[in-house]
Design an enzyme around this catalytic site. Structure first.
Site, PDB file in Angstrom:
ATOM      1  N   TRP A  78     -19.974  34.330  19.498  1.00  0.00           N
ATOM      2  CA  TRP A  78     -20.533  33.214  19.152  1.00  0.00           C
ATOM      3  C   TRP A  78     -20.066  32.513  19.716  1.00  0.00           C
ATOM      4  O   TRP A  78     -19.115  32.226  20.067  1.00  0.00           O
ATOM      5  CB  TRP A  78     -20.523  33.040  17.637  1.00  0.00           C
ATOM      6  CG  TRP A  78     -20.915  32.112  16.703  1.00  0.00           C
ATOM      7  CD1 TRP A  78     -22.056  31.450  16.355  1.00  0.00           C
ATOM      8  CD2 TRP A  78     -20.372  30.489  16.694  1.00  0.00           C
ATOM      9  NE1 TRP A  78     -22.343  30.073  16.314  1.00  0.00           N
ATOM     10  CE2 TRP A  78     -21.380  29.338  16.065  1.00  0.00           C
ATOM     11  CE3 TRP A  78     -18.644  30.641  16.999  1.00  0.00           C
ATOM     12  CZ2 TRP A  78     -20.950  28.273  16.204  1.00  0.00           C
ATOM     13  CZ3 TRP A  78     -18.383  28.694  16.675  1.00  0.00           C
ATOM     14  CH2 TRP A  78     -19.362  28.187  16.263  1.00  0.00           C
ATOM     15  N   ASP A 126     -34.010  21.721   8.861  1.00  0.00           N
ATOM     16  CA  ASP A 126     -32.763  22.392   8.978  1.00  0.00           C
ATOM     17  C   ASP A 126     -32.396  22.768   7.259  1.00  0.00           C
ATOM     18  O   ASP A 126     -33.094  22.268   6.424  1.00  0.00           O
ATOM     19  CB  ASP A 126     -32.030  22.324  10.024  1.00  0.00           C
ATOM     20  CG  ASP A 126     -31.291  23.624  10.769  1.00  0.00           C
ATOM     21  OD1 ASP A 126     -30.420  24.086   9.439  1.00  0.00           O
ATOM     22  OD2 ASP A 126     -31.883  23.833  11.506  1.00  0.00           O
ATOM     23  N   ASP A 127     -31.761  23.509   7.253  1.00  0.00           N
ATOM     24  CA  ASP A 127     -30.922  24.301   5.979  1.00  0.00           C
ATOM     25  C   ASP A 127     -30.980  23.370   4.905  1.00  0.00           C
ATOM     26  O   ASP A 127     -30.499  21.915   5.079  1.00  0.00           O
ATOM     27  CB  ASP A 127     -29.731  24.636   6.010  1.00  0.00           C
ATOM     28  CG  ASP A 127     -29.294  25.537   5.241  1.00  0.00           C
ATOM     29  OD1 ASP A 127     -29.897  25.740   4.059  1.00  0.00           O
ATOM     30  OD2 ASP A 127     -28.293  25.962   5.665  1.00  0.00           O
ATOM     31  N   ARG A 168     -20.901  34.457   6.079  1.00  0.00           N
ATOM     32  CA  ARG A 168     -20.422  33.216   5.747  1.00  0.00           C
ATOM     33  C   ARG A 168     -22.118  33.297   3.928  1.00  0.00           C
ATOM     34  O   ARG A 168     -23.197  32.555   3.753  1.00  0.00           O
ATOM     35  CB  ARG A 168     -22.297  32.740   6.663  1.00  0.00           C
ATOM     36  CG  ARG A 168     -22.223  31.340   6.722  1.00  0.00           C
ATOM     37  CD  ARG A 168     -23.205  30.968   8.102  1.00  0.00           C
ATOM     38  NE  ARG A 168     -23.636  29.633   8.161  1.00  0.00           N
ATOM     39  CZ  ARG A 168     -25.055  29.135   7.047  1.00  0.00           C
ATOM     40  NH1 ARG A 168     -25.613  29.707   7.210  1.00  0.00           N
ATOM     41  NH2 ARG A 168     -25.123  28.118   7.890  1.00  0.00           N
ATOM     42  N   TRP A 197     -36.155  30.825  12.460  1.00  0.00           N
ATOM     43  CA  TRP A 197     -35.699  31.589  11.971  1.00  0.00           C
ATOM     44  C   TRP A 197     -34.501  31.943  12.189  1.00  0.00           C
ATOM     45  O   TRP A 197     -34.240  33.167  13.823  1.00  0.00           O
ATOM     46  CB  TRP A 197     -36.815  32.488  12.432  1.00  0.00           C
ATOM     47  CG  TRP A 197     -36.914  34.284  11.677  1.00  0.00           C
ATOM     48  CD1 TRP A 197     -36.133  34.751  11.657  1.00  0.00           C
ATOM     49  CD2 TRP A 197     -37.553  34.569  11.093  1.00  0.00           C
ATOM     50  NE1 TRP A 197     -36.210  35.640  11.106  1.00  0.00           N
ATOM     51  CE2 TRP A 197     -37.750  35.892   9.909  1.00  0.00           C
ATOM     52  CE3 TRP A 197     -39.297  34.273  10.366  1.00  0.00           C
ATOM     53  CZ2 TRP A 197     -38.134  37.055   9.587  1.00  0.00           C
ATOM     54  CZ3 TRP A 197     -40.070  34.952   9.771  1.00  0.00           C
ATOM     55  CH2 TRP A 197     -39.373  36.287   9.384  1.00  0.00           C
ATOM     56  N   ASP A 198     -33.947  31.516  11.373  1.00  0.00           N
ATOM     57  CA  ASP A 198     -32.113  32.002  12.012  1.00  0.00           C
ATOM     58  C   ASP A 198     -31.834  33.284  11.104  1.00  0.00           C
ATOM     59  O   ASP A 198     -32.687  34.265  10.222  1.00  0.00           O
ATOM     60  CB  ASP A 198     -31.570  31.180  10.919  1.00  0.00           C
ATOM     61  CG  ASP A 198     -30.534  30.852  12.041  1.00  0.00           C
ATOM     62  OD1 ASP A 198     -29.654  31.304  12.796  1.00  0.00           O
ATOM     63  OD2 ASP A 198     -29.478  29.935  11.738  1.00  0.00           O
ATOM     64  N   MET A 199     -30.297  34.192  11.380  1.00  0.00           N
ATOM     65  CA  MET A 199     -30.136  35.278  10.733  1.00  0.00           C
ATOM     66  C   MET A 199     -28.543  34.837  11.335  1.00  0.00           C
ATOM     67  O   MET A 199     -27.475  35.202  12.008  1.00  0.00           O
ATOM     68  CB  MET A 199     -31.124  36.172  11.590  1.00  0.00           C
ATOM     69  CG  MET A 199     -30.462  37.484  11.051  1.00  0.00           C
ATOM     70  SD  MET A 199     -28.406  38.981  11.597  1.00  0.00           S
ATOM     71  CE  MET A 199     -29.281  38.549  13.488  1.00  0.00           C
ATOM     72  N   ASN A 200     -27.787  34.794   9.920  1.00  0.00           N
ATOM     73  CA  ASN A 200     -25.873  34.372  10.645  1.00  0.00           C
ATOM     74  C   ASN A 200     -25.513  35.256   9.901  1.00  0.00           C
ATOM     75  O   ASN A 200     -24.334  35.256   9.746  1.00  0.00           O
ATOM     76  CB  ASN A 200     -26.057  33.128   9.629  1.00  0.00           C
ATOM     77  CG  ASN A 200     -26.786  31.884  10.369  1.00  0.00           C
ATOM     78  OD1 ASN A 200     -26.328  31.653  11.235  1.00  0.00           O
ATOM     79  ND2 ASN A 200     -27.625  31.273   9.706  1.00  0.00           N
ATOM     80  N   ASP A 253     -25.204  28.370  19.362  1.00  0.00           N
ATOM     81  CA  ASP A 253     -25.144  26.710  19.107  1.00  0.00           C
ATOM     82  C   ASP A 253     -23.673  25.708  19.933  1.00  0.00           C
ATOM     83  O   ASP A 253     -23.473  24.725  19.022  1.00  0.00           O
ATOM     84  CB  ASP A 253     -23.749  27.175  17.314  1.00  0.00           C
ATOM     85  CG  ASP A 253     -25.293  28.171  16.749  1.00  0.00           C
ATOM     86  OD1 ASP A 253     -26.735  27.743  16.516  1.00  0.00           O
ATOM     87  OD2 ASP A 253     -24.467  28.671  16.107  1.00  0.00           O
TER      88      ASP A 253
END
Length: 567
Positions: free
Chosen positions: A200, A367-368, A444, A478-481, A541
């Site tokens: 990351w 965003d979020d 997370r 489209w996020d994936m954390n 990021d």
């Protein structure tokens, strides 16, 4: 593009500057004769067959032919256990627990163009004149199973794509433990292996190592292609530079667990395989069913690394990415995340959008934090309905106000995840991916939805379709954390990816006007599979300018500039 010497049973695939030649060996299996710079077609390529000196320890493939051992030959899709001791391309277990197979040649077909892979992303052609496809049929009569090896040659690109498909025509199930998308045996090991590694915030740094006798590989067991290794490698000659010399590039059109494996044997020959990671993998292939491997891309250049990269760039940009946004200039966007995090309301967002428009931005992305009761990262993933305390007019009302300010509106989602503190979890605790009677790891503050379940896929498609339909949304991040842990079944990571592809195919087809950008804690799933549905990826990021030089330099070995999100 495809020449066949019927009598010799030789197949010659030819692109602009590349030739790939293989044949049917005397045991009925496929052997590799040549891969490299383009050569003229001729009636026989038997002079390429090389028989190494056999030692006293040779184990013959047949008792009536003591000089024939698969350990000594280059092959096209090798198995293990019948005199070849190198890592195989595939391994099948039958009902009696036997792992021995013998797939022999039955025939072939050649056709113009290229067929789609069922349930998987792949390269494509816009018209059948762009290339030709060769499909080789092999069969194991004991297993009553067929194996189809598919090769596609592009007319104006130094590109060959490969995949394999197994069909179980027997009465009993068989288990597939290994199914690589291709194998390529090369006659020497005078190569350097380049791969893209990191973590990351430092994704896809360039790593270079000299091949040595033994095995060298990169892989992922995280349920995603990952920020740590990328499903892409290059073998280059030591003297190759940006503008001269030989190099071969390999990419996998896949977003899940993968393996890119290079083995140098005791005869200094090199075997390259790439495909779904066989670690902790087992796929039950029931009677009447088929199993399709992902597609692999092989690119050759004798004009240096720059030419190799340009071939990949053009292919990914023009024949992997699809849809309305494939060739469009992308909008300059601003994202509210670093400015507000979870602390915002409608008035603040509209004011930011107004200012963004004045500064020349073309797209404002919320965003979020806009959904459920999401005021921190501990709640509400899965509850994709607007937080009316922050946004009293919902996403529809906010989106309309943003667009009135003269700027397009985009929205963040993380559809593959779920929070335990959510309405969705209260209603469907069994939708979490994991072993239910064991402690679950937590990353997370969130968990993964099991996309192998049809009801989960339907929920995601339906609730996202509601949001996309009600508001003027032009862009979706489209996020994936988090990555997979507590995997319940050995086939689950692949079934998950197939489920994800099904969702993406449905949504991108239903909402073609939306620009989808893939994100996975930054560039944790930057691969050709995701580019098939989302033509750009949030590269990292880390937006520090100096670190980004390394990240984008490494990424650019394979992926085109237009695919790199850098807002």
């Amino acid at each position: 593009m495809i020449y066949i010497n019927e009598e010799k049973k030789e197949f010659h695939l030819q692109s602009i500057n590349m030739s790939y030649i293989f044949n049917v060996m005397k045991n009925g299996q496929l052997g590799n004769l040549y891969f490299g710079k383009k050569i003229k077609h001729r009636e026989s390529f038997s002079h390429f067959f090389h028989q190494p000196e056999v030692g006293i320890g040779i184990i013959a493939h047949h008792e009536d032919d003591p000089g024939f051992s698969l350990e000594y030959y280059k092959q096209e899709y090798p198995s293990y256990g019948t005199t070849d001791f190198r890592k195989p391309a595939f391994q099948i277990e039958s009902g009696d627990n036997s792992r021995i197979s013998d797939f022999v040649y039955k025939g072939y077909r050649v056709y113009k163009g290229k067929e789609k892979l069922k349930g998987l992303p792949s390269t494509y052609m816009e018209n059948e004149g762009e290339g030709e496809t060769l499909e080789i049929e092999l069969e194991d009569n004991v297993l009553n199973c067929k194996l189809f090896l598919t090769y596609t040659v592009y007319k104006d690109r130094d590109v060959i794509t490969r995949n394999a498909r197994f069909e179980n025509n027997g009465k009993e199930s068989i288990n597939i433990h290994r199914a690589m998308s291709f194998a390529l045996d090369l006659p020497d090991y005078n190569y350097e292996m380049i791969h893209l590694s990191g973590a990351w915030a430092r994704e896809r740094f360039i790593k270079n190592r000299k091949l040595e006798v033994g095995c060298q590989y990169i892989d992922s067991t995280r349920g995603a292609s990952s920020a740590h290794q990328n499903p892409f490698i290059i073998l280059k000659r030591p003297e190759t530079t940006e503008n001269m010399g030989e190099s071969i590039g390999f990419a996998l059109v896949y977003s899940g667990n993968f393996l890119a494996h290079v083995e140098v044997d005791h005869f200094d020959a090199t075997r390259v395989t790439m495909g779904i990671n066989p670690f902790d993998f087992k796929w039950e292939l029931k009677s009447g069913e088929s199993f399709q491997t992902p597609e692999a891309i092989i690119v050759y250049s004798d004009k240096g690394m720059n030419d190799l990269s340009q071939t990949f760039h053009k292919l990914f940009r023009e024949r992997v990415a699809r849809g309305e946004w494939r060739d469009k200039e992308r909008p300059i966007l601003v994202n509210n995340w670093e400015a507000t995090y979870f602390d915002f309301n409608e008035e603040k967002i509209v004011a930011m959008a107004r200012k963004a428009n004045e500064l020349g931005f073309e797209l404002f992305v919320l965003d979020d934090g806009w959904f459920g009761k999401r005021n921190d990262d501990k709640t509400s993933l899965g509850d994709w309905f607007p937080n009316l305390e922050k946004l009293p007019n919902g996403i529809k009302g906010l989106g309309e106000k943003v667009v009135k300010e003269g700027i397009k509106f985009g929205l963040w989602f993380e559809p593959e995840m779920i929070s335990k503190n959510s309405r969705l979890y209260e209603e469907h605790p069994d939708w979490i991916l994991g072993v239910q009677n064991r402690r679950l790891s937590m990353g997370r503050n969130q968990y993964i939805l099991d996309l192998s379940k049809e009801e989960v896929r339907d929920y995601i498609v339906n609730i996202l379709s509601e949001r996309f339909s009600e508001a003027p949304i032009s862009y979706v991040k489209w996020d994936m954390n988090r990555n997979m842990t507590e995997i319940t079944y050995q086939d689950l990571p692949h079934k998950y990816i197939l489920g994800l592809y099904e969702i993406l195919e449905t949504l991108t087809t239903k909402f073609p006007h939306i620009l989808f950008e893939s994100c996975a804690s930054g560039g944790g799933r930057f691969d050709a599979g995701m580019l098939h549905y989302m033509p750009q990826v949030w590269t990292s990021d880390d937006t520090d300018a100096i670190v980004r030089l390394n990240i984008q330099h490494g990424t650019s070995l394979a992926y085109p500039l237009i695919s790199m999100g850098a807002h």
